[in-house]
Design a protein around this motif. Sequence first.
Motif, PDB file in Angstrom:
ATOM      1  N   ASP A 204     -45.951  71.746 100.890  1.00  0.00           N
ATOM      2  CA  ASP A 204     -44.805  72.067 100.030  1.00  0.00           C
ATOM      3  C   ASP A 204     -44.806  73.559  99.705  1.00  0.00           C
ATOM      4  OD1 ASP A 204     -42.521  71.654  98.525  1.00  0.00           O
ATOM      5  OD2 ASP A 204     -43.547  70.717  96.837  1.00  0.00           O
ATOM      6  N   ILE A 205     -43.625  74.092  99.468  1.00  0.00           N
ATOM      7  CA  ILE A 205     -43.435  75.466  99.015  1.00  0.00           C
ATOM      8  C   ILE A 205     -42.612  75.399  97.746  1.00  0.00           C
ATOM      9  CG2 ILE A 205     -42.463  77.740  99.530  1.00  0.00           C
ATOM     10  CD1 ILE A 205     -42.808  77.030 102.527  1.00  0.00           C
ATOM     11  N   ARG A 206     -43.113  76.011  96.693  1.00  0.00           N
ATOM     12  CA  ARG A 206     -42.405  75.978  95.410  1.00  0.00           C
ATOM     13  C   ARG A 206     -42.051  77.393  94.968  1.00  0.00           C
ATOM     14  NH1 ARG A 206     -46.364  71.539  92.660  1.00  0.00           N
ATOM     15  NH2 ARG A 206     -45.927  69.928  94.199  1.00  0.00           N
ATOM     16  N   ASN A 207     -40.825  77.548  94.483  1.00  0.00           N
ATOM     17  CA  ASN A 207     -40.384  78.809  93.918  1.00  0.00           C
ATOM     18  C   ASN A 207     -40.777  78.829  92.451  1.00  0.00           C
ATOM     19  OD1 ASN A 207     -38.908  80.062  96.141  1.00  0.00           O
ATOM     20  ND2 ASN A 207     -37.580  78.268  95.968  1.00  0.00           N
ATOM     21  N   GLU A 208     -41.529  79.837  92.062  1.00  0.00           N
ATOM     22  CA  GLU A 208     -42.046  79.952  90.707  1.00  0.00           C
ATOM     23  C   GLU A 208     -41.277  81.018  89.933  1.00  0.00           C
ATOM     24  OE1 GLU A 208     -44.175  77.773  89.778  1.00  0.00           O
ATOM     25  OE2 GLU A 208     -45.071  77.088  91.643  1.00  0.00           O
ATOM     26  N   VAL A 209     -41.520  81.064  88.641  1.00  0.00           N
ATOM     27  CA  VAL A 209     -40.918  82.066  87.765  1.00  0.00           C
ATOM     28  C   VAL A 209     -41.328  83.456  88.251  1.00  0.00           C
ATOM     29  CG1 VAL A 209     -40.876  82.959  85.399  1.00  0.00           C
ATOM     30  CG2 VAL A 209     -40.915  80.488  85.804  1.00  0.00           C
ATOM     31  N   GLY A 210     -40.422  84.406  88.205  1.00  0.00           N
ATOM     32  CA  GLY A 210     -40.725  85.773  88.614  1.00  0.00           C
ATOM     33  C   GLY A 210     -40.652  85.994  90.107  1.00  0.00           C
ATOM     34  N   GLY A 211     -40.059  85.048  90.835  1.00  0.00           N
ATOM     35  CA  GLY A 211     -39.890  85.216  92.269  1.00  0.00           C
ATOM     36  C   GLY A 211     -41.130  84.916  93.097  1.00  0.00           C
ATOM     37  N   LYS A 212     -42.164  84.342  92.470  1.00  0.00           N
ATOM     38  CA  LYS A 212     -43.382  84.020  93.201  1.00  0.00           C
ATOM     39  C   LYS A 212     -43.193  82.727  93.993  1.00  0.00           C
ATOM     40  CE  LYS A 212     -45.787  83.995  89.465  1.00  0.00           C
ATOM     41  NZ  LYS A 212     -46.898  83.791  88.531  1.00  0.00           N
ATOM     42  N   LEU A 213     -43.972  82.605  95.073  1.00  0.00           N
ATOM     43  CA  LEU A 213     -44.013  81.379  95.857  1.00  0.00           C
ATOM     44  C   LEU A 213     -45.388  80.752  95.717  1.00  0.00           C
ATOM     45  CD1 LEU A 213     -42.339  82.457  99.229  1.00  0.00           C
ATOM     46  CD2 LEU A 213     -41.327  81.074  97.405  1.00  0.00           C
ATOM     47  N   SER A 214     -45.431  79.430  95.611  1.00  0.00           N
ATOM     48  CA  SER A 214     -46.689  78.695  95.646  1.00  0.00           C
ATOM     49  C   SER A 214     -46.687  77.825  96.890  1.00  0.00           C
ATOM     50  CB  SER A 214     -46.855  77.809  94.412  1.00  0.00           C
ATOM     51  OG  SER A 214     -47.089  78.593  93.269  1.00  0.00           O
ATOM     52  N   PHE A 215     -47.771  77.912  97.658  1.00  0.00           N
ATOM     53  CA  PHE A 215     -47.944  77.101  98.856  1.00  0.00           C
ATOM     54  C   PHE A 215     -48.918  75.987  98.511  1.00  0.00           C
ATOM     55  CE2 PHE A 215     -47.176  81.501 100.362  1.00  0.00           C
ATOM     56  CZ  PHE A 215     -45.924  81.288 100.930  1.00  0.00           C
ATOM     57  N   ILE A 216     -48.454  74.743  98.617  1.00  0.00           N
ATOM     58  CA  ILE A 216     -49.237  73.580  98.217  1.00  0.00           C
ATOM     59  C   ILE A 216     -49.771  72.872  99.459  1.00  0.00           C
ATOM     60  CG2 ILE A 216     -49.214  71.430  96.876  1.00  0.00           C
ATOM     61  CD1 ILE A 216     -48.472  74.058  95.289  1.00  0.00           C
ATOM     62  N   GLY A 217     -51.053  72.581  99.476  1.00  0.00           N
ATOM     63  CA  GLY A 217     -51.653  71.840 100.584  1.00  0.00           C
ATOM     64  C   GLY A 217     -51.619  72.607 101.884  1.00  0.00           C
ATOM     65  N   CYS A 218     -52.179  73.807 101.900  1.00  0.00           N
ATOM     66  CA  CYS A 218     -52.159  74.655 103.109  1.00  0.00           C
ATOM     67  C   CYS A 218     -53.143  74.124 104.154  1.00  0.00           C
ATOM     68  CB  CYS A 218     -52.523  76.091 102.758  1.00  0.00           C
ATOM     69  SG  CYS A 218     -51.303  76.880 101.701  1.00  0.00           S
ATOM     70  N   TYR A 219     -52.728  74.206 105.410  1.00  0.00           N
ATOM     71  CA  TYR A 219     -53.564  73.772 106.531  1.00  0.00           C
ATOM     72  C   TYR A 219     -54.241  74.973 107.164  1.00  0.00           C
ATOM     73  CZ  TYR A 219     -51.029  69.413 106.057  1.00  0.00           C
ATOM     74  OH  TYR A 219     -50.499  68.254 105.565  1.00  0.00           O
ATOM     75  N   ASN A 220     -55.438  74.749 107.721  1.00  0.00           N
ATOM     76  CA  ASN A 220     -56.151  75.802 108.425  1.00  0.00           C
ATOM     77  C   ASN A 220     -55.753  75.777 109.894  1.00  0.00           C
ATOM     78  OD1 ASN A 220     -57.610  77.008 106.303  1.00  0.00           O
ATOM     79  ND2 ASN A 220     -58.960  75.243 106.242  1.00  0.00           N
ATOM     80  N   SER A 221     -56.565  75.181 110.739  1.00  0.00           N
ATOM     81  CA  SER A 221     -56.272  75.191 112.167  1.00  0.00           C
ATOM     82  C   SER A 221     -55.699  73.881 112.681  1.00  0.00           C
ATOM     83  CB  SER A 221     -57.532  75.527 112.960  1.00  0.00           C
ATOM     84  OG  SER A 221     -58.531  74.548 112.711  1.00  0.00           O
ATOM     85  N   ALA A 222     -55.787  72.819 111.865  1.00  0.00           N
ATOM     86  CA  ALA A 222     -55.329  71.510 112.346  1.00  0.00           C
ATOM     87  C   ALA A 222     -54.835  70.657 111.186  1.00  0.00           C
ATOM     88  CB  ALA A 222     -56.458  70.784 113.071  1.00  0.00           C
ATOM     89  N   ILE A 223     -53.972  69.719 111.541  1.00  0.00           N
ATOM     90  CA  ILE A 223     -53.556  68.680 110.602  1.00  0.00           C
ATOM     91  C   ILE A 223     -54.052  67.358 111.187  1.00  0.00           C
ATOM     92  CG2 ILE A 223     -51.261  68.585 111.685  1.00  0.00           C
ATOM     93  CD1 ILE A 223     -50.145  67.585 109.025  1.00  0.00           C
ATOM     94  N   PHE A 224     -54.775  66.604 110.376  1.00  0.00           N
ATOM     95  CA  PHE A 224     -55.328  65.337 110.827  1.00  0.00           C
ATOM     96  C   PHE A 224     -54.457  64.205 110.305  1.00  0.00           C
ATOM     97  CE2 PHE A 224     -58.789  68.352 110.798  1.00  0.00           C
ATOM     98  CZ  PHE A 224     -59.402  68.118 112.017  1.00  0.00           C
ATOM     99  N   VAL A 225     -53.921  63.422 111.208  1.00  0.00           N
ATOM    100  CA  VAL A 225     -53.116  62.267 110.800  1.00  0.00           C
ATOM    101  C   VAL A 225     -53.981  61.026 110.938  1.00  0.00           C
ATOM    102  CG1 VAL A 225     -50.901  63.345 111.332  1.00  0.00           C
ATOM    103  CG2 VAL A 225     -52.074  62.069 113.101  1.00  0.00           C
ATOM    104  N   SER A 226     -53.836  60.103 110.015  1.00  0.00           N
ATOM    105  CA  SER A 226     -54.740  58.954 109.957  1.00  0.00           C
ATOM    106  C   SER A 226     -54.206  57.723 110.682  1.00  0.00           C
ATOM    107  CB  SER A 226     -55.027  58.608 108.494  1.00  0.00           C
ATOM    108  OG  SER A 226     -53.816  58.313 107.840  1.00  0.00           O
ATOM    109  N   HIS A 227     -53.165  57.886 111.460  1.00  0.00           N
ATOM    110  CA  HIS A 227     -52.607  56.742 112.160  1.00  0.00           C
ATOM    111  C   HIS A 227     -52.131  57.166 113.540  1.00  0.00           C
ATOM    112  CE1 HIS A 227     -49.818  58.869 109.655  1.00  0.00           C
ATOM    113  NE2 HIS A 227     -48.778  58.333 110.222  1.00  0.00           N
TER     114      HIS A 227
END
Length: 147
Positions: A12-35
Amino acid sequence: MKRYGYSIFCDDIRNEVGGKLSFIGCYNSAIFVSHDFPCVLSKFCIHTYVVTAAEQPFRSLSLRCYVPGRRDPILDERIETLNVPAQRKLVSELEPGFVAPRHIVASASLILSPLDIVSPGLISVRAVIDGEAEELGLGSLRVVVAE
């Protein structure tokens, strides 16, 4: 200066007060799916940056997103840029004593909701600059099944 860019892949990407962005749940080199595949991510976000020298402004800029198992991009989004004279005018009208910027940075948040993934492989982002004159890799994320 050679143009370059990069991407942040996250939940997720959230727009914060003051024009800041928050990146939620950042991935490194891979995304692992469990199914098994195909699978659906309810939401997947990519924030991109493309950098060019101030004396080499963008004439046009598009972002393309590719997913494993599909040949064509799932997203081809044009990013609005100022026309070249307007970009140069911004630099020429700086206040006296103000140092002119050496780079122009274009950024965009891509929100894919939902995102269908049909096979393991790479989610990748590319910038198409000045028509089809230049294509630039902005990063990729490997999709794997968690064991």
